[in-house]
Design a protein around this motif. Sequence first.
Motif, PDB file in Angstrom:
ATOM      1  N   SER A   1       0.834  -1.213   0.000  1.00  0.00           N
ATOM      2  CA  SER A   1       0.000   0.000   0.000  1.00  0.00           C
ATOM      3  C   SER A   1       0.867   1.261   0.000  1.00  0.00           C
ATOM      4  CB  SER A   1      -0.910   0.010   1.235  1.00  0.00           C
ATOM      5  OG  SER A   1      -0.124  -0.208   2.408  1.00  0.00           O
ATOM      6  N   GLY A   2       2.168   1.102   0.260  1.00  0.00           N
ATOM      7  CA  GLY A   2       3.051   2.263   0.277  1.00  0.00           C
ATOM      8  C   GLY A   2       3.528   2.611  -1.134  1.00  0.00           C
ATOM      9  N   HIS A   3       4.219   3.739  -1.219  1.00  0.00           N
ATOM     10  CA  HIS A   3       4.684   4.193  -2.543  1.00  0.00           C
ATOM     11  C   HIS A   3       5.610   3.160  -3.189  1.00  0.00           C
ATOM     12  CE1 HIS A   3       3.657   8.086  -0.626  1.00  0.00           C
ATOM     13  NE2 HIS A   3       3.359   8.442  -1.857  1.00  0.00           N
ATOM     14  N   LEU A   4       6.596   2.688  -2.424  1.00  0.00           N
ATOM     15  CA  LEU A   4       7.589   1.776  -3.008  1.00  0.00           C
ATOM     16  C   LEU A   4       6.970   0.415  -3.310  1.00  0.00           C
ATOM     17  CD1 LEU A   4      10.640   1.491  -3.730  1.00  0.00           C
ATOM     18  CD2 LEU A   4      10.924   0.417  -1.479  1.00  0.00           C
TER      19      LEU A   4
ATOM     20  N   ARG B   1      -1.573  -3.697   5.593  1.00  0.00           N
ATOM     21  CA  ARG B   1      -2.341  -3.760   6.838  1.00  0.00           C
ATOM     22  C   ARG B   1      -3.827  -3.658   6.538  1.00  0.00           C
ATOM     23  NH1 ARG B   1       0.862   0.310  10.854  1.00  0.00           N
ATOM     24  NH2 ARG B   1       0.814   1.681   9.045  1.00  0.00           N
TER      25      ARG B   1
ATOM     26  N   LYS C   1      -6.949  -1.219   0.566  1.00  0.00           N
ATOM     27  CA  LYS C   1      -6.163  -0.209  -0.152  1.00  0.00           C
ATOM     28  C   LYS C   1      -5.592  -0.766  -1.460  1.00  0.00           C
ATOM     29  CE  LYS C   1      -4.336   2.501   3.755  1.00  0.00           C
ATOM     30  NZ  LYS C   1      -3.085   2.861   4.437  1.00  0.00           N
TER      31      LYS C   1
ATOM     32  N   ASP D   1       0.271  -7.412   8.828  1.00  0.00           N
ATOM     33  CA  ASP D   1       0.676  -6.327   9.734  1.00  0.00           C
ATOM     34  C   ASP D   1       1.864  -6.851  10.521  1.00  0.00           C
ATOM     35  OD1 ASP D   1       0.997  -4.563  11.872  1.00  0.00           O
ATOM     36  OD2 ASP D   1      -1.141  -4.112  11.980  1.00  0.00           O
ATOM     37  N   TYR D   2       3.000  -6.159  10.413  1.00  0.00           N
ATOM     38  CA  TYR D   2       4.209  -6.624  11.095  1.00  0.00           C
ATOM     39  C   TYR D   2       4.007  -6.745  12.609  1.00  0.00           C
ATOM     40  CZ  TYR D   2       6.451  -5.036   6.707  1.00  0.00           C
ATOM     41  OH  TYR D   2       6.801  -4.823   5.399  1.00  0.00           O
TER      42      TYR D   2
ATOM     43  N   SER E   1      10.738  -2.341   4.473  1.00  0.00           N
ATOM     44  CA  SER E   1      10.822  -1.862   5.851  1.00  0.00           C
ATOM     45  C   SER E   1       9.589  -1.028   6.188  1.00  0.00           C
ATOM     46  CB  SER E   1      12.097  -1.034   6.041  1.00  0.00           C
ATOM     47  OG  SER E   1      12.234  -0.098   4.990  1.00  0.00           O
ATOM     48  N   GLY E   2       9.095  -1.203   7.424  1.00  0.00           N
ATOM     49  CA  GLY E   2       7.917  -0.460   7.858  1.00  0.00           C
ATOM     50  C   GLY E   2       8.246   1.003   8.105  1.00  0.00           C
TER      51      GLY E   2
ATOM     52  N   ARG F   1      10.367  -0.855  14.574  1.00  0.00           N
ATOM     53  CA  ARG F   1      10.625  -1.723  13.430  1.00  0.00           C
ATOM     54  C   ARG F   1      11.414  -2.987  13.747  1.00  0.00           C
ATOM     55  NH1 ARG F   1      12.122   2.527   8.751  1.00  0.00           N
ATOM     56  NH2 ARG F   1      13.549   3.311  10.340  1.00  0.00           N
TER      57      ARG F   1
ATOM     58  N   GLY G   1      19.440   4.076  -1.321  1.00  0.00           N
ATOM     59  CA  GLY G   1      19.776   5.463  -1.018  1.00  0.00           C
ATOM     60  C   GLY G   1      18.495   6.271  -0.883  1.00  0.00           C
TER      61      GLY G   1
ATOM     62  N   TYR H   1      15.362   8.611  -1.676  1.00  0.00           N
ATOM     63  CA  TYR H   1      14.512   8.823  -2.836  1.00  0.00           C
ATOM     64  C   TYR H   1      14.661  10.274  -3.308  1.00  0.00           C
ATOM     65  CZ  TYR H   1      11.912   4.934  -0.578  1.00  0.00           C
ATOM     66  OH  TYR H   1      11.530   3.756   0.024  1.00  0.00           O
TER      67      TYR H   1
ATOM     68  N   ASN I   1      12.024  12.443  -1.730  1.00  0.00           N
ATOM     69  CA  ASN I   1      12.174  13.110  -0.426  1.00  0.00           C
ATOM     70  C   ASN I   1      12.383  14.605  -0.629  1.00  0.00           C
ATOM     71  OD1 ASN I   1      12.187  10.534   0.631  1.00  0.00           O
ATOM     72  ND2 ASN I   1      14.378  10.481   1.078  1.00  0.00           N
TER      73      ASN I   1
ATOM     74  N   ARG J   1      11.953   6.427  -6.631  1.00  0.00           N
ATOM     75  CA  ARG J   1      11.397   5.200  -6.032  1.00  0.00           C
ATOM     76  C   ARG J   1      11.192   4.143  -7.111  1.00  0.00           C
ATOM     77  NH1 ARG J   1       7.601   8.640  -3.250  1.00  0.00           N
ATOM     78  NH2 ARG J   1       7.880   8.695  -0.991  1.00  0.00           N
TER      79      ARG J   1
HETATM   80  N1  LIG Z   1      15.128   5.557   1.055  1.00  0.00           N
HETATM   81  C1  LIG Z   1      14.369   6.577   1.440  1.00  0.00           C
HETATM   82  O1  LIG Z   1      14.583   7.742   1.035  1.00  0.00           O
HETATM   83  C2  LIG Z   1      13.222   6.332   2.354  1.00  0.00           C
HETATM   84  C3  LIG Z   1      12.383   7.403   2.707  1.00  0.00           C
HETATM   85  C4  LIG Z   1      11.293   7.144   3.545  1.00  0.00           C
HETATM   86  C5  LIG Z   1      11.063   5.853   3.992  1.00  0.00           C
HETATM   87  N2  LIG Z   1      11.892   4.838   3.624  1.00  0.00           N
HETATM   88  C6  LIG Z   1      11.686   3.450   4.066  1.00  0.00           C
HETATM   89  O2  LIG Z   1      11.235   2.716   2.926  1.00  0.00           O
HETATM   90  C7  LIG Z   1       9.921   2.167   3.171  1.00  0.00           C
HETATM   91  C8  LIG Z   1       9.102   2.250   1.890  1.00  0.00           C
HETATM   92  O3  LIG Z   1       9.049   3.597   1.458  1.00  0.00           O
HETATM   93  P1  LIG Z   1       7.675   4.215   0.933  1.00  0.00           P
HETATM   94  O4  LIG Z   1       8.018   5.474   0.250  1.00  0.00           O
HETATM   95  O5  LIG Z   1       6.878   3.181   0.249  1.00  0.00           O
HETATM   96  O6  LIG Z   1       6.951   4.560   2.330  1.00  0.00           O
HETATM   97  P2  LIG Z   1       5.392   4.829   2.534  1.00  0.00           P
HETATM   98  O7  LIG Z   1       4.735   5.242   1.276  1.00  0.00           O
HETATM   99  O8  LIG Z   1       5.305   5.707   3.744  1.00  0.00           O
HETATM  100  O9  LIG Z   1       4.825   3.393   2.903  1.00  0.00           O
HETATM  101  C9  LIG Z   1       5.109   2.775   4.116  1.00  0.00           C
HETATM  102  C10 LIG Z   1       4.473   1.410   4.051  1.00  0.00           C
HETATM  103  O10 LIG Z   1       4.798   0.699   5.262  1.00  0.00           O
HETATM  104  C11 LIG Z   1       3.593   0.065   5.661  1.00  0.00           C
HETATM  105  N3  LIG Z   1       3.626  -0.264   7.077  1.00  0.00           N
HETATM  106  C12 LIG Z   1       3.860   0.588   8.102  1.00  0.00           C
HETATM  107  N4  LIG Z   1       3.757  -0.097   9.269  1.00  0.00           N
HETATM  108  C13 LIG Z   1       3.458  -1.374   8.933  1.00  0.00           C
HETATM  109  C14 LIG Z   1       3.186  -2.548   9.698  1.00  0.00           C
HETATM  110  N5  LIG Z   1       3.168  -2.526  11.034  1.00  0.00           N
HETATM  111  N6  LIG Z   1       2.906  -3.688   9.040  1.00  0.00           N
HETATM  112  C15 LIG Z   1       2.880  -3.730   7.697  1.00  0.00           C
HETATM  113  N7  LIG Z   1       3.103  -2.651   6.915  1.00  0.00           N
HETATM  114  C16 LIG Z   1       3.374  -1.491   7.543  1.00  0.00           C
HETATM  115  C17 LIG Z   1       2.517   1.082   5.335  1.00  0.00           C
HETATM  116  O11 LIG Z   1       1.254   0.472   5.374  1.00  0.00           O
HETATM  117  P3  LIG Z   1      -0.101   1.315   5.594  1.00  0.00           P
HETATM  118  O12 LIG Z   1      -0.584   1.654   4.205  1.00  0.00           O
HETATM  119  O13 LIG Z   1      -0.975   0.357   6.290  1.00  0.00           O
HETATM  120  O14 LIG Z   1       0.240   2.521   6.418  1.00  0.00           O
HETATM  121  C18 LIG Z   1       2.948   1.464   3.940  1.00  0.00           C
HETATM  122  O15 LIG Z   1       2.549   0.493   3.000  1.00  0.00           O
HETATM  123  C19 LIG Z   1       9.374   3.004   4.320  1.00  0.00           C
HETATM  124  O16 LIG Z   1       8.416   2.265   5.046  1.00  0.00           O
HETATM  125  C20 LIG Z   1      10.630   3.278   5.135  1.00  0.00           C
HETATM  126  O17 LIG Z   1      11.011   2.154   5.912  1.00  0.00           O
HETATM  127  C21 LIG Z   1      12.954   5.056   2.796  1.00  0.00           C
END
Ligand SMILES: NC(=O)c1ccc[n+]([C@@H]2O[C@H](COP(=O)([O-])OP(=O)(O)OC[C@H]3O[C@@H](n4cnc5c(N)ncnc54)[C@H](OP(=O)(O)O)[C@@H]3O)[C@@H](O)[C@H]2O)c1
Length: 286
Positions: free
Chosen positions: A9-12, A35, A39, A54-55, A75-76, A82, A140, A142, A145, A173
Amino acid sequence: MTFTVTAASGHLGRLAVQALLDQGVPADQIVATARTPEKLADLAAKGVQVREADYSKPETLANAFAGTEKLLLISGSEVGQRVPQHTNAVNAAVDAGVKLIAYTSAPYADTTDLPVAPEHKATEEIIRAAGVPFVFLRNGWYFENYTENLAPALQHGALLGSAGDGKISAATRADFAAAAAAVLTSDGHENAVYELGGDEPFTMAELAAEVTRQSGTEVAYRDLPVDEYAKALVAAGVPEGFATILAEGDAEIRKGALFIDSGDLRRLIGRPTTPLADAVAEVLKK
Ligand SMILES: NC(=O)c1ccc[n+]([C@@H]2O[C@H](COP(=O)([O-])OP(=O)(O)OC[C@H]3O[C@@H](n4cnc5c(N)ncnc54)[C@H](OP(=O)(O)O)[C@@H]3O)[C@@H](O)[C@H]2O)c1
């Protein structure tokens, strides 16, 4: 073969599922977890299997990972929670007989002083100890960001930070997602540690110059002491704890924490990484 992508459900995660589809994986061989599975209705409509995971709820993970051969463990986002959460996920993967865990980690996770790294380092250690073949995708930063937060910079003509002249090997991403899909769909990645970054690193001043060039609005980079940058972030509405993580992270970026010249990302995706100019153009056209 069944490929499971968590946090879909997250961006990545969403981009990683799309990358698997783009690389020709049949939709019914992909499990996308969230979770809140609702979605993922759009993915279900494409024939992707959608399951709850859900982790923090181990009981959801056994069902989510059943039948999985290759797992992309994203990663969550609940910083501070985490390590136990990822431990639950790794334990469930072991119990489900998963053959490969690809985990999205942080640059130089085992040696860096980036404030976000300790949870990634601990997760990598948990995965190594689990004895399942793994791939560490040390992503690295995104581009997003930076590019998703340009409105205030354009409004005030200033981009703030504490990163000095630190070089940032950021990437989209979508490029990181394509790399993740590539390690799942091709062989030979067992126990690899990939340091993933864009081909052309930039400094914050170079980012400001690119925004100026494309927008026609003069934006200058203003380098601040770490505590002043943290205060500016709080004043802009960023929660205090996160503002501190960002500002202290910049202090590490200044020292080179996000400079990545491994070429791993480019090799995995089989093409040059998306340039900064394209990422800036993408947001400015919206
Ligand atoms: N490299 C970078 O620049 C960067 C920047 C920010 C984050 N990150 C890391 O990379 C991950 C992916 O990035 P993103 O842009 O996709 O982040 P994002 O859009 O914020 O998505 C975060 C994801 O983590 C899920 N999540 C959170 N807690 C959870 C749990 N307890 N159990 C299962 N899923 C859970 C969320 O689910 P819901 O939809 O249910 O909330 C969502 O799908 C992030 O979660 C973070 O660890 C990396």
